[in-house]
Motif scaffolding. Structure first.
Motif, PDB file in Angstrom:
ATOM      1  N   GLU A 194      -0.425  25.881  29.637  1.00 13.67           N
ATOM      2  CA  GLU A 194       0.352  26.065  30.881  1.00 13.67           C
ATOM      3  C   GLU A 194      -0.570  26.647  31.944  1.00 13.67           C
ATOM      4  OE1 GLU A 194       3.933  28.341  30.616  1.00 13.67           O
ATOM      5  OE2 GLU A 194       4.944  26.873  29.358  1.00 13.67           O
ATOM      6  N   HIS A 240       8.392  36.157  31.004  1.00 24.00           N
ATOM      7  CA  HIS A 240       9.027  36.288  32.322  1.00 24.00           C
ATOM      8  C   HIS A 240      10.073  37.394  32.316  1.00 24.00           C
ATOM      9  CE1 HIS A 240       7.212  32.965  34.509  1.00 24.00           C
ATOM     10  NE2 HIS A 240       7.210  32.301  33.370  1.00 24.00           N
ATOM     11  N   HIS A 292       0.890  29.491  34.279  1.00 25.06           N
ATOM     12  CA  HIS A 292       1.482  30.748  33.821  1.00 25.06           C
ATOM     13  C   HIS A 292       0.416  31.845  33.735  1.00 25.06           C
ATOM     14  CE1 HIS A 292       4.533  33.047  31.341  1.00 25.06           C
ATOM     15  NE2 HIS A 292       3.415  33.691  31.059  1.00 25.06           N
ATOM     16  N   ASP A 335       4.712  32.143  37.263  1.00 24.76           N
ATOM     17  CA  ASP A 335       4.280  30.744  37.283  1.00 24.76           C
ATOM     18  C   ASP A 335       3.825  30.459  38.701  1.00 24.76           C
ATOM     19  OD1 ASP A 335       4.986  30.431  34.667  1.00 24.76           O
ATOM     20  OD2 ASP A 335       6.950  29.544  35.109  1.00 24.76           O
TER      21      ASP A 335
HETATM   22 ZN   LIG Z   1       5.789  30.853  32.859  1.00 22.95          ZN
END
Ligand SMILES: [Zn+2]
Length: 258
Positions: free
Chosen positions: A231, A181, A234, A188
């Motif tokens: 995730e 990030h 992401h 996200d």
């Molecule tokens: Zn993330």
């Protein structure tokens, strides 16, 4: 005299009855009618919104059936810049303050070079009928540090020692300098929670993101290599060429760059 008093008492009782029954009744009527009014307006508003969404979906439907030839027409610059590897074994070489960002409509920031493809992907998802939102984009060093420290404090509050809290926090929030990030190349993406649920958005992204140069950066079967748990929200921009190859070969970014 006795009669008069009894009458007065009766009248008083009657008045009291009016207060006891009539006032609550009046209040009830008021509450019910205002609730009915509010519900009516809410429903109208929701119907309106649904209509609008359907309209948008209809207008954009053709755009959602993108294929490779459509994408080749895009003037996309897929240089080395979008293949920078950052993970817990490869920290950033800068503090990320040099990233030139652009602000999304909800206030999140991303590297301005990924913006056109990101916007296109989000527009096409909406046109298809799923409603993603970028919950987190570019993070400054201090923002990442704050998130990381917050998580440690959370675990400490649960009774973990400093060391254990740190270890537990690191499986959720990357140590400052090791989060994608901070590159501005990752987002996200979640569902808006009104028109779409998380699963729908993740499914759509899993099937389509590579067409726009984005990859599901931390797949469930690559945790050993990426160092991050699954995730599904992401997404990382790597450019269309790399994203297609990563998708077709079922590999992760670390394997692609080997
Ligand atoms: Zn993330």
């Amino acid at each position: 005299m006795q009669k008069k008093v009894t009458r007065r008492i009766r009248r008083r009782k009657k008045n009291k009855r009016i207060f006891v029954f009539f006032i609550p009744f009046l209040l009830m009527v008021l509450i019910v009618s205002s609730m009915a009014f509010l519900f009516g307006r809410l429903k109208k508003e929701m119907d309106h919104r649904q209509q609008d969404n359907l309209e948008i979906a209809r207008l954009h439907f053709d755009k959602s059936n993108l294929d490779e030839t459509d994408l080749d027409e895009d003037n996309v610059d897929d240089g080395e810049w979008c293949l920078t590897l950052v993970n817990k074994w490869n920290p950033m070489k800068t503090d990320g303050s040099e990233v030139e960002t652009i602000e999304l409509s909800n206030g999140q920031l991303v590297d301005k070079r990924i913006y056109p493809q990101l916007q296109k992907m989000l527009d096409d998802a909406r046109a298809y009928g799923v409603y993603p939102v970028v919950a987190s984009g570019y993070r400054t060093w201090s923002k990442q540090e704050a998130l990381y420290n917050e998580k440690i404090e959370e675990y400490k509050a649960e009774g973990l020692s400093e060391e254990d809290a740190k270890e537990a926090a690191e499986s959720w929030v990357a140590i400052p300098g090791t989060s994608e990030h901070q590159l501005g190349l990752s987002v996200d993406i979640n569902a808006d929670g009104i028109n779409s649920a998380g699963g729908e958005v993740y499914d759509w992204l899993a099937r389509n993101a590579y067409k726009y140069g984005f990859i599901n950066r931390y797949p469930s079967d690559k945790t050993d290599i990426t160092g991050v748990a699954n995730e599904p929200w992401h997404y990382r921009y790597v450019g269309i060429k790399a994203a297609e190859e990563i998708n077709n070969r079922g590999i992760c970014l670390e394997e692609y760059l080997e």
